[in-house]
Design a protein around this motif. Structure first.
Motif, PDB file in Angstrom:
ATOM      1  N   PHE A  96       0.849  -1.180   0.000  1.00 39.85           N
ATOM      2  CA  PHE A  96       0.000   0.000   0.000  1.00 39.85           C
ATOM      3  C   PHE A  96       0.882   1.226   0.000  1.00 39.85           C
ATOM      4  O   PHE A  96       1.928   1.202   0.658  1.00 39.85           O
ATOM      5  CB  PHE A  96      -0.911  -0.016   1.254  1.00 39.85           C
ATOM      6  N   PHE A 149      -9.608  -1.166   0.753  1.00 41.50           N
ATOM      7  CA  PHE A 149      -8.611  -0.331   1.448  1.00 41.50           C
ATOM      8  C   PHE A 149      -9.116   1.014   1.966  1.00 41.50           C
ATOM      9  O   PHE A 149      -8.487   1.592   2.845  1.00 41.50           O
ATOM     10  CB  PHE A 149      -7.416  -0.061   0.514  1.00 41.50           C
ATOM     11  N   PHE A 150     -10.191   1.540   1.404  1.00 45.01           N
ATOM     12  CA  PHE A 150     -10.569   2.920   1.745  1.00 45.01           C
ATOM     13  C   PHE A 150     -11.865   3.043   2.546  1.00 45.01           C
ATOM     14  O   PHE A 150     -11.949   3.846   3.473  1.00 45.01           O
ATOM     15  CB  PHE A 150     -10.688   3.769   0.464  1.00 45.01           C
ATOM     16  N   TYR A 153     -11.621   2.035   6.408  1.00 42.75           N
ATOM     17  CA  TYR A 153     -10.667   2.891   7.130  1.00 42.75           C
ATOM     18  C   TYR A 153     -11.272   4.276   7.323  1.00 42.75           C
ATOM     19  O   TYR A 153     -11.241   4.848   8.422  1.00 42.75           O
ATOM     20  CB  TYR A 153      -9.361   2.998   6.334  1.00 42.75           C
ATOM     21  N   THR A 154     -11.827   4.814   6.246  1.00 43.64           N
ATOM     22  CA  THR A 154     -12.365   6.175   6.304  1.00 43.64           C
ATOM     23  C   THR A 154     -13.562   6.240   7.240  1.00 43.64           C
ATOM     24  O   THR A 154     -13.708   7.175   8.035  1.00 43.64           O
ATOM     25  CB  THR A 154     -12.734   6.640   4.879  1.00 43.64           C
ATOM     26  N   TRP A 158     -13.320   8.744  10.417  1.00 42.97           N
ATOM     27  CA  TRP A 158     -14.119   9.982  10.417  1.00 42.97           C
ATOM     28  C   TRP A 158     -15.543   9.775  10.919  1.00 42.97           C
ATOM     29  O   TRP A 158     -16.292  10.731  11.069  1.00 42.97           O
ATOM     30  CB  TRP A 158     -14.175  10.568   8.995  1.00 42.97           C
ATOM     31  N   VAL A 169      -9.684  14.436   1.104  1.00 37.06           N
ATOM     32  CA  VAL A 169      -9.290  13.562   2.219  1.00 37.06           C
ATOM     33  C   VAL A 169      -8.622  12.287   1.668  1.00 37.06           C
ATOM     34  O   VAL A 169      -7.455  11.998   1.966  1.00 37.06           O
ATOM     35  CB  VAL A 169     -10.503  13.211   3.117  1.00 37.06           C
ATOM     36  N   ARG A 172      -5.356  12.355  -0.507  1.00 37.18           N
ATOM     37  CA  ARG A 172      -4.023  12.431   0.097  1.00 37.18           C
ATOM     38  C   ARG A 172      -3.196  11.184  -0.236  1.00 37.18           C
ATOM     39  O   ARG A 172      -1.981  11.225  -0.224  1.00 37.18           O
ATOM     40  CB  ARG A 172      -4.147  12.542   1.634  1.00 37.18           C
ATOM     41  N   ILE A 173      -3.900  10.074  -0.494  1.00 42.88           N
ATOM     42  CA  ILE A 173      -3.186   8.808  -0.720  1.00 42.88           C
ATOM     43  C   ILE A 173      -2.903   8.639  -2.213  1.00 42.88           C
ATOM     44  O   ILE A 173      -3.835   8.600  -3.023  1.00 42.88           O
ATOM     45  CB  ILE A 173      -4.042   7.617  -0.223  1.00 42.88           C
ATOM     46  N   TYR A 183       4.676   6.277   0.417  1.00 45.41           N
ATOM     47  CA  TYR A 183       3.362   6.678   0.948  1.00 45.41           C
ATOM     48  C   TYR A 183       3.043   8.124   0.583  1.00 45.41           C
ATOM     49  O   TYR A 183       1.896   8.520   0.506  1.00 45.41           O
ATOM     50  CB  TYR A 183       3.372   6.522   2.472  1.00 45.41           C
ATOM     51  N   ASN A 284      -1.724  -0.154   8.218  1.00 51.08           N
ATOM     52  CA  ASN A 284      -3.116   0.315   8.298  1.00 51.08           C
ATOM     53  C   ASN A 284      -4.060  -0.881   8.419  1.00 51.08           C
ATOM     54  O   ASN A 284      -3.808  -1.936   7.833  1.00 51.08           O
ATOM     55  CB  ASN A 284      -3.472   1.115   7.042  1.00 51.08           C
ATOM     56  N   ARG A 293      -4.541   2.288  12.645  1.00 55.55           N
ATOM     57  CA  ARG A 293      -3.169   1.978  12.244  1.00 55.55           C
ATOM     58  C   ARG A 293      -2.299   1.674  13.457  1.00 55.55           C
ATOM     59  O   ARG A 293      -2.608   2.109  14.568  1.00 55.55           O
ATOM     60  CB  ARG A 293      -2.553   3.114  11.428  1.00 55.55           C
ATOM     61  N   TYR A 326      -8.412  16.657  14.285  1.00 54.70           N
ATOM     62  CA  TYR A 326      -8.650  16.925  12.862  1.00 54.70           C
ATOM     63  C   TYR A 326      -9.900  17.764  12.669  1.00 54.70           C
ATOM     64  O   TYR A 326     -10.974  17.379  13.134  1.00 54.70           O
ATOM     65  CB  TYR A 326      -8.915  15.621  12.096  1.00 54.70           C
ATOM     66  N   TYR A 361      -7.110  21.185   7.368  1.00 55.66           N
ATOM     67  CA  TYR A 361      -6.371  19.934   7.521  1.00 55.66           C
ATOM     68  C   TYR A 361      -5.029  20.117   6.799  1.00 55.66           C
ATOM     69  O   TYR A 361      -4.897  19.752   5.642  1.00 55.66           O
ATOM     70  CB  TYR A 361      -7.227  18.842   6.879  1.00 55.66           C
TER      71      TYR A 361
END
Ligand code: FAD
Ligand code: UDP
Length: 385
Positions: A96, A149-150, A153-154, A158, A169, A172-173, A183, A284, A293, A326, A361
């Protein structure tokens, strides 16, 4: 004693401004922070096991700005770091950010960039102007990788669906079709060689006429310390006693765990390195567990130390008066913030700086850049006065 500037917050914003004001304008400054240390959220420290840890979650310095790099390099040398992370789901580690290596893991055989690109062309959802964090990801890599993966986690981080968050948001990745597994995208990626706290100490040591008062809320000293102007780097809703409502924030809980070399022996097969608990700086956990993480920052600091410390990071709801880590990047929270920005615009003797006072942010380099800009504004205001 009279101070030209009372500066609230000894983080990057407050310390950079104090240094500039004192060295360039000969101003006197009192920097007040309610925490017991310098550096705000970027502070690091040696824990009880002798391991240098980032106190408030991993802080990976990176920048494309020559101005920021030149400025900070006056106070620190750098240890180049290739920040590499992994993602853990379905009982295995995945490469990742998503790249050709991740694709090969998914299909279980070697592949090529051409094949991966052709695959993405088939699965991506064409969206001309991705409006949120779900759209920005599915428009590049489709639903399957997004869900792996997203999405989870998100949601954990949040407590919102990616579809409710600004595209910035998840943008960023980086997402790549080659084997580059960095990364971050910026050209310069490094940590202050002796740590952040040491760098902050050097900024202060190079700043005449700057005093620091720790473990004090500025409201306790505001009326007893004579000052001409205030620079505020805390949360803007708190500054105004929440008169336009509490702004949305996310908070975090950090759970450290330390290990001796004997305890680490059994981990060697997993970590692949003697003296380490996990195989990468950061892993993560998009779908399993309540934490997002686990960070083992010794991978990045390069500290020669036989113990190690990992930190599990648990997202938490923000409660008024708690730690606001955040700002929440949504249209709705920007609207809520604009009510405060409006009031703040009319302040005559107060400047607002930093992640919480401007409700953005921002990474450390962007914060330093903004502080250097604000310094120029203040200089211009003084010349005009
Ligand atoms: P802060 O560091 O928040 O400093 C503000 C200070 O003001 C605090 O110390 C606070 O105690 C003090 N204060 C507030 N109110 C009062 C009061 N009433 N009285 C006295 N003192 C007060 N950036 C990166 O570039 N790379 C990363 O990898 C990265 N990772 C991050 C990970 C996490 C978990 C978080 C939360 C942030 C991360 N950041 C990262 C962002 C980085 O922390 C910020 O950009 C930077 O630290 C902001 O500096 P600041 O001075 O604006 O604010
Ligand atoms: N993100 C994700 N899966 C990951 C890593 C990140 O969905 O494995 C999303 C998540 O919404 C996160 C955002 O991308 O908040 C930015 O991630 P980053 O690692 O930059 O977050 P930070 O270090 O600022 O907390």
């Amino acid at each position: 004693m009279h101070y030209d500037y009372l500066i609230v917050g000894a983080g990057f914003s407050g310390l950079v401004l104090a240094e500039r004001l004192s060295n360039e304008l000969g101003a006197s400054c009192l920097v007040v922070d309610r925490r017991a240390h310098l550096g705000g959220n970027a502070a690091d420290e040696y824990d009880d096991h002798g391991v240098l840890v980032h106190k408030y979650g991993p802080h990976y310095f990176r920048t494309d700005s020559a101005r920021v790099l030149d400025y900070l390099s006056r106070f620190t040398s750098w240890r180049p770091v290739n920040y590499q992370i992994l993602s853990w789901t379905k009982q295995r580690y995945w490469k990742f950010p998503v790249n050709l290596n991740t694709f090969e893991q998914m299909i279980g055989r070697p592949s090529t960039e051409e094949e991966f690109k052709a695959h993405l062309e088939k699965v991506r959802v064409p969206i001309a102007n991705p409006a949120n964090s779900e759209e920005i990801i599915i428009s590049q890599i489709g639903w399957e990788l997004y869900e792996k993966f997203f999405k989870g986690y998100t949601q954990k981080q949040w407590r919102k669906s990616p579809a409710e968050l600004d595209a910035s948001v998840c943008a960023r990745i980086p997402l790549r079709t080659n084997r580059d597994d960095a990364y971050l995208r910026e050209k310069f990626q490094a940590l202050p060689a002796a740590g952040y706290t040491r760098m902050f100490e050097r900024i202060l040591a190079a700043s005449p006429r700057v005093h620091v008062l720790l473990k004090a809320d500025y409201r306790e000293v505001m009326n007893t310390v004579s000052h001409t102007k205030l620079i505020y780097t805390g949360a803007i809703d708190e500054f105004y006693d929440y008169r336009a409502g509490v702004l949305p924030y996310r908070s975090l809980r950090f759970e450290p765990e330390s290990f001796t070399p004997e305890q680490l022996k059994v981990r060697e097969e997993i970590s692949g390195h003697a003296g380490f608990w996990q195989p990468a700086l950061q892993v993560n956990y998009p779908n399993e567990f309540d934490f997002t993480r686990i960070v083992e920052v010794k991978h990045a600091t390069g500290q020669l130390c036989t113990n190690t410390t990992i930190v599990r990071e648990y997202p938490a709801d923000y409660v008024r008066g708690g730690e606001a880590y955040y700002p929440v990047p949504t249209e709705e929270s920007r609207r809520a913030y604009s009510a405060y920005a409006e009031i703040a615009r009319n302040e005559k003797n107060t400047y607002f700086a930093g992640r919480l006072a401007t409700y953005r942010y921002l990474n450390m380099d962007q914060i330093v850049d903004a502080a250097l800009d604000l310094f120029e504004t203040i200089r211009a205001d003084r010349s005009a006065a």
